[in-house]
Design a protein around this motif. Structure first.
Motif, PDB file in Angstrom:
ATOM      1  N   ILE A 333       0.864  -1.103  -0.144  1.00 14.48           N
ATOM      2  CA  ILE A 333      -0.153   0.058  -0.020  1.00 14.48           C
ATOM      3  C   ILE A 333       0.753   1.196   0.028  1.00 14.48           C
ATOM      4  CG2 ILE A 333      -1.757   1.322   1.491  1.00 14.48           C
ATOM      5  CD1 ILE A 333      -2.981  -1.667   2.165  1.00 14.48           C
ATOM      6  N   ARG A 334       1.903   1.286   0.859  1.00 17.32           N
ATOM      7  CA  ARG A 334       2.927   2.372   0.742  1.00 17.32           C
ATOM      8  C   ARG A 334       3.247   2.557  -0.506  1.00 17.32           C
ATOM      9  NH1 ARG A 334       8.371   3.634   3.250  1.00 17.32           N
ATOM     10  NH2 ARG A 334       8.811   1.209   3.342  1.00 17.32           N
ATOM     11  N   ASN A 335       3.820   1.634  -1.282  1.00 18.00           N
ATOM     12  CA  ASN A 335       4.388   1.649  -2.582  1.00 18.00           C
ATOM     13  C   ASN A 335       3.373   1.851  -3.641  1.00 18.00           C
ATOM     14  OD1 ASN A 335       6.995   1.402  -1.779  1.00 18.00           O
ATOM     15  ND2 ASN A 335       6.710  -0.808  -1.386  1.00 18.00           N
ATOM     16  N   GLY A 336       2.017   1.955  -3.174  1.00 18.51           N
ATOM     17  CA  GLY A 336       1.110   2.663  -4.459  1.00 18.51           C
ATOM     18  C   GLY A 336      -0.108   1.513  -4.762  1.00 18.51           C
ATOM     19  N   ILE A 337      -0.066   0.333  -4.299  1.00 18.83           N
ATOM     20  CA  ILE A 337      -1.180  -0.734  -4.491  1.00 18.83           C
ATOM     21  C   ILE A 337      -2.313  -0.042  -3.672  1.00 18.83           C
ATOM     22  CG2 ILE A 337      -2.054  -2.887  -4.269  1.00 18.83           C
ATOM     23  CD1 ILE A 337       0.423  -2.744  -6.075  1.00 18.83           C
ATOM     24  N   GLU A 338      -3.464  -0.257  -4.607  1.00 22.06           N
ATOM     25  CA  GLU A 338      -4.799   0.234  -4.087  1.00 22.06           C
ATOM     26  C   GLU A 338      -5.255  -0.577  -2.717  1.00 22.06           C
ATOM     27  OE1 GLU A 338      -8.949   0.565  -3.293  1.00 22.06           O
ATOM     28  OE2 GLU A 338      -8.292  -1.233  -4.377  1.00 22.06           O
ATOM     29  N   PRO A 339      -5.593   0.138  -1.587  1.00 23.10           N
ATOM     30  CA  PRO A 339      -5.749  -0.520  -0.310  1.00 23.10           C
ATOM     31  C   PRO A 339      -6.660  -1.629  -0.296  1.00 23.10           C
ATOM     32  CG  PRO A 339      -5.685   1.891  -0.266  1.00 23.10           C
ATOM     33  CD  PRO A 339      -5.564   1.711  -1.487  1.00 23.10           C
ATOM     34  N   LYS A 340      -7.846  -1.394  -1.129  1.00 17.63           N
ATOM     35  CA  LYS A 340      -8.902  -2.711  -0.902  1.00 17.63           C
ATOM     36  C   LYS A 340      -8.326  -3.644  -1.555  1.00 17.63           C
ATOM     37  CE  LYS A 340     -13.621  -3.556  -1.793  1.00 17.63           C
ATOM     38  NZ  LYS A 340     -13.449  -5.142  -1.731  1.00 17.63           N
ATOM     39  N   LYS A 341      -7.754  -3.606  -2.937  1.00 18.08           N
ATOM     40  CA  LYS A 341      -7.153  -4.774  -3.717  1.00 18.08           C
ATOM     41  C   LYS A 341      -6.091  -5.492  -2.698  1.00 18.08           C
ATOM     42  CE  LYS A 341      -4.546  -5.812  -7.919  1.00 18.08           C
ATOM     43  NZ  LYS A 341      -4.018  -4.993  -9.022  1.00 18.08           N
ATOM     44  N   ALA A 342      -5.173  -4.754  -2.214  1.00 18.27           N
ATOM     45  CA  ALA A 342      -3.933  -5.131  -1.357  1.00 18.27           C
ATOM     46  C   ALA A 342      -4.716  -6.081  -0.214  1.00 18.27           C
ATOM     47  CB  ALA A 342      -3.297  -4.119  -0.789  1.00 18.27           C
ATOM     48  N   LEU A 343      -5.626  -5.586   0.570  1.00 20.98           N
ATOM     49  CA  LEU A 343      -6.328  -6.525   2.017  1.00 20.98           C
ATOM     50  C   LEU A 343      -7.286  -7.433   1.419  1.00 20.98           C
ATOM     51  CD1 LEU A 343      -7.077  -3.092   4.210  1.00 20.98           C
ATOM     52  CD2 LEU A 343      -5.323  -4.786   4.381  1.00 20.98           C
ATOM     53  N   ASP A 344      -7.764  -7.187   0.237  1.00 19.88           N
ATOM     54  CA  ASP A 344      -8.525  -8.483  -0.247  1.00 19.88           C
ATOM     55  C   ASP A 344      -7.790  -9.625  -0.722  1.00 19.88           C
ATOM     56  OD1 ASP A 344     -10.968  -7.114   0.221  1.00 19.88           O
ATOM     57  OD2 ASP A 344     -11.437  -6.555  -1.523  1.00 19.88           O
ATOM     58  N   GLY A 345      -6.503  -9.223  -1.384  1.00 25.24           N
ATOM     59  CA  GLY A 345      -5.748 -10.353  -1.826  1.00 25.24           C
ATOM     60  C   GLY A 345      -4.749 -10.938  -0.448  1.00 25.24           C
ATOM     61  N   ALA A 346      -4.624 -10.245   0.423  1.00 25.46           N
ATOM     62  CA  ALA A 346      -3.915 -10.818   1.672  1.00 25.46           C
ATOM     63  C   ALA A 346      -4.850 -11.755   2.430  1.00 25.46           C
ATOM     64  CB  ALA A 346      -3.548  -9.502   2.677  1.00 25.46           C
ATOM     65  N   VAL A 347      -6.080 -11.409   2.795  1.00 21.67           N
ATOM     66  CA  VAL A 347      -6.929 -12.195   3.863  1.00 21.67           C
ATOM     67  C   VAL A 347      -6.939 -13.705   3.454  1.00 21.67           C
ATOM     68  CG1 VAL A 347      -7.898 -10.030   4.571  1.00 21.67           C
ATOM     69  CG2 VAL A 347      -9.055 -11.297   2.708  1.00 21.67           C
ATOM     70  N   ALA A 348      -7.174 -13.964   2.139  1.00 21.80           N
ATOM     71  CA  ALA A 348      -7.094 -15.446   1.923  1.00 21.80           C
ATOM     72  C   ALA A 348      -5.753 -16.088   2.155  1.00 21.80           C
ATOM     73  CB  ALA A 348      -7.283 -15.580   0.389  1.00 21.80           C
ATOM     74  N   GLN A 349      -4.457 -15.545   2.131  1.00 20.24           N
ATOM     75  CA  GLN A 349      -3.418 -16.084   2.437  1.00 20.24           C
ATOM     76  C   GLN A 349      -3.329 -16.127   3.910  1.00 20.24           C
ATOM     77  OE1 GLN A 349       0.108 -14.326   0.661  1.00 20.24           O
ATOM     78  NE2 GLN A 349       1.410 -15.722   1.627  1.00 20.24           N
ATOM     79  N   MET A 350      -3.738 -14.922   4.632  1.00 20.80           N
ATOM     80  CA  MET A 350      -3.703 -15.158   6.081  1.00 20.80           C
ATOM     81  C   MET A 350      -4.750 -16.393   6.693  1.00 20.80           C
ATOM     82  SD  MET A 350      -4.241 -10.950   6.601  1.00 20.80           S
ATOM     83  CE  MET A 350      -2.918  -9.760   6.663  1.00 20.80           C
TER      84      MET A 350
END
Length: 362
Positions: A333-350
């Motif tokens: 996110i700090r490097n420019g990835i859209e927040p919702k996209k980043a979080l939605d992509g992370a939770v499945a792996q979490m």
């Protein structure tokens, strides 16, 4: 230290009796059977009401007290007095009841971000986090909006780490770097603040001596919150537990009682300077006149936060797994990835990572 501790505990070594661990790791040690529950040694009536709630939460798992808090922590807002004066910006109040909102901070930071040499690039910035992208420091953004990072079991991220409130908090974080452009894209935040390149910084209570030694004129204010919502602040630190492999559990328990409830708790605060988890010591800070004046007033602010706004990090046996993915996501996110996209992509792996702890209880 943590790697060595894991090896020793995992091999059921009897080399030591007392385990000193970071609060968020206690649940992991509990499910692995590394710790002896303290309930059989410290009666609830001995400690109930003596430690702040967030520390009790961090030291407990599956309804049992697994480790007792030596101390806790908080974060405050530091500001550069000279930069505020040069730009004619009124600094924040040190009164927790008059703390700034994140919206106020962003407005001030825009005025305090500027180009000093005319090259078209800002070289003084308005605001930064000391621990860039770290869950410890960033969770209060979403928690101020009412979000929880994980479900009650500590094993599900979907719908929590990417909840609407969590996405809103992540969007604010994104805006600091990309929309408002008031935060420098560096992980050397403390150095930026110390050298006058940063007007405000959220940081730990260990910083005043560092900044004073650097000759910096600075002030201290409480942690911000989102307008219309509740203040939430980082917390947590060292806990003491009894090794399950100890042959001296009664003695270990007496030591832990002394350090966390007895005279040792006061000695630890006086010598180490970490924020106490013991409510009586926090109350003494509130009453002692020496904590009225700067920079000792940082402990007054810390005491207020510990008793009123502190929110423990998620209690989960998979904390390190989840935290690692959280950090990577907020770096994106700090490097420019859209927040919702980043979080939605992370939770499945979490969720996949946390699933391995399902069914494990001490």
């Amino acid at each position: 230290y943590f790697e060595t501790l894991e090896v020793k505990l995992g091999s059921r070594s009897a080399d030591f009796d007392v385990v000193m661990g970071d609060g968020p790791l206690i649940s992991n040690y509990a499910v692995k059977g590394y710790l002896t529950p303290l309930d059989g040694y410290l009666k609830q009536e001995q400690w109930q009401g003596k430690w702040i709630d967030s520390s009790v939460q961090a030291g407990s798992y599956d309804g049992k007290l697994m480790a007792a808090p030596m101390d806790t922590s908080t974060q405050v807002l530091y500001y550069n007095e000279d930069l505020f004066r040069q730009k004619g910006v009124t600094p924040p109040s040190s009164d927790p009841e008059k703390r700034w909102t994140w919206e106020q901070l962003a407005d001030a930071a825009k005025q305090l971000t500027y180009d000093t040499n005319g090259d078209g690039q800002n070289d003084v910035f308005g605001f930064g986090f000391e621990q860039v992208s770290r869950a410890y420091q960033l969770l209060p953004l979403s928690e101020s909006l009412g979000a929880k990072p994980l479900d009650a079991s500590g094993l599900i991220a979907t719908g929590y780490t990417n909840s609407e409130a969590s996405v809103q908090a992540a969007k604010f974080y994104y805006d600091l770097f990309h929309t408002f452009k008031i935060s420098p894209k560096t992980d050397q935040t403390q150095e930026y603040f110390k050298t006058g390149k940063l007007a405000m910084m959220i940081g730990g209570t260990w910083n005043p001596k560092i900044f004073a030694d650097a000759g910096l004129k600075f002030g201290i204010a409480p942690h911000p919150y989102f307008a219309g919502h509740e203040a939430a602040t980082p917390t947590g630190s060292w806990h003491l537990g009894i090794s399950e492999s100890s042959g001296n559990k009664e003695a270990a328990a007496r030591f832990i009682e002394y350090v966390t409830l007895g005279d040792g708790a006061k000695i630890w605060f006086e010598k180490d300077g970490s924020v106490p988890a013991h409510i009586d010591i926090l109350n003494s800070i509130d009453q002692d006149p020496k904590y009225e004046q700067f920079p000792n007033n940082i402990y007054r602010i810390a005491s207020y936060e510990a008793k009123h706004t502190a929110v423990a990090r998620p209690v989960t046996p998979g904390y390190l797994d989840w935290e690692s993915l959280f950090f990577k996501t907020f770096e994106d996110i700090r490097n420019g990835i859209e927040p919702k996209k980043a979080l939605d992509g992370a939770v499945a792996q979490m969720d996949r990572t946390l699933r391995k702890y399902a069914g494990q209880r001490s």
